[in-house]
Design a protein around this motif. Structure first.
Motif, mmCIF file in Angstrom:
data_model
loop_
_atom_site.group_PDB
_atom_site.id
_atom_site.type_symbol
_atom_site.label_atom_id
_atom_site.label_comp_id
_atom_site.label_asym_id
_atom_site.label_seq_id
_atom_site.Cartn_x
_atom_site.Cartn_y
_atom_site.Cartn_z
ATOM 1 N N GLY A 149 -54.379 95.091 -28.664
ATOM 2 C CA GLY A 149 -54.203 93.719 -29.137
ATOM 3 C C GLY A 149 -55.042 93.438 -30.372
ATOM 4 O O GLY A 149 -54.593 92.761 -31.307
ATOM 5 N N VAL A 150 -56.273 93.964 -30.390
ATOM 6 C CA VAL A 150 -57.136 93.799 -31.559
ATOM 7 C C VAL A 150 -56.503 94.502 -32.764
ATOM 8 O O VAL A 150 -56.462 93.953 -33.872
ATOM 9 C CB VAL A 150 -58.544 94.369 -31.281
ATOM 10 N N TYR A 151 -56.010 95.704 -32.547
ATOM 11 C CA TYR A 151 -55.372 96.456 -33.631
ATOM 12 C C TYR A 151 -54.180 95.680 -34.201
ATOM 13 O O TYR A 151 -54.029 95.558 -35.425
ATOM 14 C CB TYR A 151 -54.902 97.817 -33.132
ATOM 15 N N ARG A 152 -53.350 95.159 -33.326
ATOM 16 C CA ARG A 152 -52.172 94.428 -33.803
ATOM 17 C C ARG A 152 -52.567 93.158 -34.544
ATOM 18 O O ARG A 152 -51.912 92.766 -35.517
ATOM 19 C CB ARG A 152 -51.243 94.117 -32.623
ATOM 20 N N SER A 153 -53.634 92.512 -34.102
ATOM 21 C CA SER A 153 -54.111 91.310 -34.797
ATOM 22 C C SER A 153 -54.539 91.645 -36.220
ATOM 23 O O SER A 153 -54.274 90.888 -37.161
ATOM 24 C CB SER A 153 -55.296 90.692 -34.039
ATOM 25 N N THR A 213 -53.529 94.265 -38.098
ATOM 26 C CA THR A 213 -52.442 94.766 -38.952
ATOM 27 C C THR A 213 -51.279 93.783 -39.112
ATOM 28 O O THR A 213 -50.326 94.083 -39.849
ATOM 29 C CB THR A 213 -51.891 96.100 -38.405
ATOM 30 N N LEU A 214 -51.362 92.669 -38.437
ATOM 31 C CA LEU A 214 -50.294 91.672 -38.563
ATOM 32 C C LEU A 214 -50.775 90.376 -39.195
ATOM 33 O O LEU A 214 -50.014 89.407 -39.282
ATOM 34 C CB LEU A 214 -49.666 91.375 -37.190
ATOM 35 N N ASP A 215 -52.040 90.352 -39.645
ATOM 36 C CA ASP A 215 -52.550 89.118 -40.251
ATOM 37 C C ASP A 215 -52.212 89.079 -41.745
ATOM 38 O O ASP A 215 -51.606 90.000 -42.300
ATOM 39 C CB ASP A 215 -54.052 88.965 -40.007
ATOM 40 N N VAL A 264 -54.143 89.255 -44.364
ATOM 41 C CA VAL A 264 -54.839 90.247 -45.198
ATOM 42 C C VAL A 264 -54.043 91.544 -45.249
ATOM 43 O O VAL A 264 -53.833 92.118 -46.321
ATOM 44 C CB VAL A 264 -56.260 90.517 -44.653
ATOM 45 N N TYR A 265 -53.580 91.986 -44.098
ATOM 46 C CA TYR A 265 -52.817 93.237 -44.075
ATOM 47 C C TYR A 265 -51.458 93.048 -44.742
ATOM 48 O O TYR A 265 -50.957 93.969 -45.405
ATOM 49 C CB TYR A 265 -52.643 93.737 -42.642
ATOM 50 N N LYS A 266 -50.869 91.883 -44.582
ATOM 51 C CA LYS A 266 -49.588 91.618 -45.244
ATOM 52 C C LYS A 266 -49.750 91.711 -46.759
ATOM 53 O O LYS A 266 -48.844 92.201 -47.471
ATOM 54 C CB LYS A 266 -49.064 90.244 -44.845
ATOM 55 N N ASN A 267 -50.889 91.236 -47.268
ATOM 56 C CA ASN A 267 -51.139 91.342 -48.708
ATOM 57 C C ASN A 267 -51.280 92.802 -49.135
ATOM 58 O O ASN A 267 -50.821 93.191 -50.215
ATOM 59 C CB ASN A 267 -52.406 90.568 -49.079
ATOM 60 N N LEU A 268 -51.903 93.608 -48.303
ATOM 61 C CA LEU A 268 -52.031 95.038 -48.599
ATOM 62 C C LEU A 268 -50.649 95.696 -48.659
ATOM 63 O O LEU A 268 -50.405 96.577 -49.491
ATOM 64 C CB LEU A 268 -52.889 95.730 -47.536
ATOM 65 N N GLU A 269 -49.758 95.245 -47.793
ATOM 66 C CA GLU A 269 -48.405 95.810 -47.773
ATOM 67 C C GLU A 269 -47.589 95.390 -48.997
ATOM 68 O O GLU A 269 -46.549 95.995 -49.284
ATOM 69 C CB GLU A 269 -47.677 95.399 -46.489
ATOM 70 N N SER A 270 -48.061 94.378 -49.695
ATOM 71 C CA SER A 270 -47.333 93.922 -50.891
ATOM 72 C C SER A 270 -47.767 94.680 -52.144
ATOM 73 O O SER A 270 -47.121 94.573 -53.186
ATOM 74 C CB SER A 270 -47.560 92.417 -51.104
ATOM 75 N N PHE A 271 -48.868 95.460 -52.041
ATOM 76 C CA PHE A 271 -49.323 96.229 -53.191
ATOM 77 C C PHE A 271 -48.343 97.358 -53.507
ATOM 78 O O PHE A 271 -47.669 97.882 -52.632
ATOM 79 C CB PHE A 271 -50.698 96.864 -52.921
ATOM 80 N N GLU A 272 -48.306 97.736 -54.770
ATOM 81 C CA GLU A 272 -47.474 98.871 -55.171
ATOM 82 C C GLU A 272 -48.290 100.156 -55.023
ATOM 83 O O GLU A 272 -48.693 100.784 -56.002
ATOM 84 C CB GLU A 272 -46.990 98.693 -56.610
#
Length: 271
Positions: A131-135, A137-139, A141-149
Motif C-alpha cells: 500500500g505504501v509503494y502504491r501510494s 507511485t500513484l501520487d 510527484v510520480y505522475k510528474n516523473l512519468e511526464s518527463f521525456e
C-alpha cells in the motif's frame, strides 16, 4: 611471475579439458586461495551455481475487481512469526529502513522526514508495504516523473521482455517498451508482478519457489548491484528458505525493491 605462469597453466590445461566448465570448478578453490576470489572469477568467469529449485508453472492472471480471492490467503498470511514477535521498537527500525529504501529506488531521491513519518504511521496503523509503494507511485510527484521525456534504453527493454516471458508468462513488446517513459515502465512491470504474486500466494509453495528462482537469477546476473549479503546470495535454496519464513508483505517489498534496483541500473548502464 608466479601469477603469470599460473594463468598460463590454467588456460593450457583448460583448453585440453573434455569438460571445460567442470574443470574450471575443480580448480576454482585452490586458485581462490592463491590469487583471491576476484581474480579467480576474472580468470574462470563467475562461479556456476547449480539450481535446485524449479520455477513453478506461471498461472494466468485475471484481475477482477469483485474477486474475494485476496482474502483467501490465510496460509501465507500466517507466515512471519519471527518478525511479528519483535517489539514495536524493533519493527520500527525495519519499517523506516524500508520506507527510505523504497523512496530511493522508486524516485531516485531521499525521503523527507515528513514522508518517513507519514508512511511509518501508515505501517504502524496496520497498513501494508504494498500500500505504501502504491501510494508513492500513484501520487502527483510520480505522475510528474512519468511526464518527463526519459526514454527506455535497450538493455532495460531486453530485461523487461525476458523477465515478462520467464517470470510473468507475459509478452512485453520491446519496441513498445522503448517508446514509453522510464518511470511508467517501472511502475507497470512491478504492478503486473504484484498481481501475479497475489495469484501465486494461493499456493505458498509456488510463491516461495518463484521468489527463490527470481532472487537467485537477479543475484547471479547483477552481482554488482546488491549490498546486503541476503540479496547477494546466488543460492535459490537460500532464498527459498528465507521466503518460507518471511511475512508475505516482506516478500512483496523485496521483489519491488529488487526490480526497481535492476531497472534503474540497466537504464543508467546503457547511457
Amino acid at each position: 611471475m608466479f601469477k603469470i605462469s599460473l594463468f598460463v597453466i590454467v588456460f593450457s590445461f583448460g583448453a585440453q579439458a573434455l569438460d571445460l566448465s567442470e574443470y574450471k570448478e575443480n580448480i576454482r578453490s585452490p586458485l581462490e586461495k592463491i590469487l583471491g576470489e576476484d581474480i579467480a572469477n576474472k580468470v574462470l568467469g563467475a562461479k556456476q551455481i547449480k539450481s535446485s529449485v524449479e520455477l513453478p508453472n506461471i498461472p494466468k492472471v485475471e484481475v477482477d475487481a469483485t474477486s474475494v480471492d485476496v482474502y483467501k490467503k490465510k496460509t501465507i498470511d500466517s507466515q512471519g512469526k519471527q518478525y511479528r514477535s519483535l517489539s514495536d521498537e524493533q519493527k520500527r527500525k525495519y519499517r523506516i529502513a524500508f520506507i527510505q529504501e523504497l523512496y530511493k529506488v522508486t524516485r531516485s531521491a531521499e525521503a523527507k522526514t515528513s514522508d518517513v513519518l507519514k508512511f511509518l504511521n501508515v505501517l504502524e496503523q496496520g497498513g501494508s508495504r504494498e500500500g505504501v509503494y502504491r501510494s508513492i507511485t500513484l501520487d502527483n510527484v510520480y505522475k510528474n516523473l512519468e511526464s518527463f521525456e526519459e526514454g527506455v534504453e535497450k538493455d532495460l527493454s531486453l530485461f523487461v521482455s525476458d523477465f515478462g516471458a520467464k517470470f510473468l508468462a507475459r509478452q512485453f513488446d520491446r519496441n513498445a517498451i522503448e517508446r514509453l517513459n522510464l518511470w511508467s515502465v517501472k511502475r507497470i512491470v512491478v504492478e503486473k508482478t504484484l498481481e501475479l504474486m497475489d495469484v501465486l500466494a494461493s499456493n505458498p509453495n509456488d510463491l516461495h519457489a518463484w521468489y527463490a528462482v527470481l532472487s537467485s537469477d537477479l543475484a547471479q546476473k547483477y552481482p554488482q548491484i546488491w549490498k546486503s549479503k541476503v540479496r547477494q546470495s546466488q543460492s535459490d535454496e537460500f532464498h527459498l528458505n528465507w521466503a518460507k519464513k518471511a511475512p508475505f508483505q516482506h516478500i512483496k517489498s523485496e521483489t519491488i525493491i529488487k526490480l526497481h534496483e535492476v531497472m534503474n541500473f540497466l537504464n543508467q548502464a546503457s547511457l
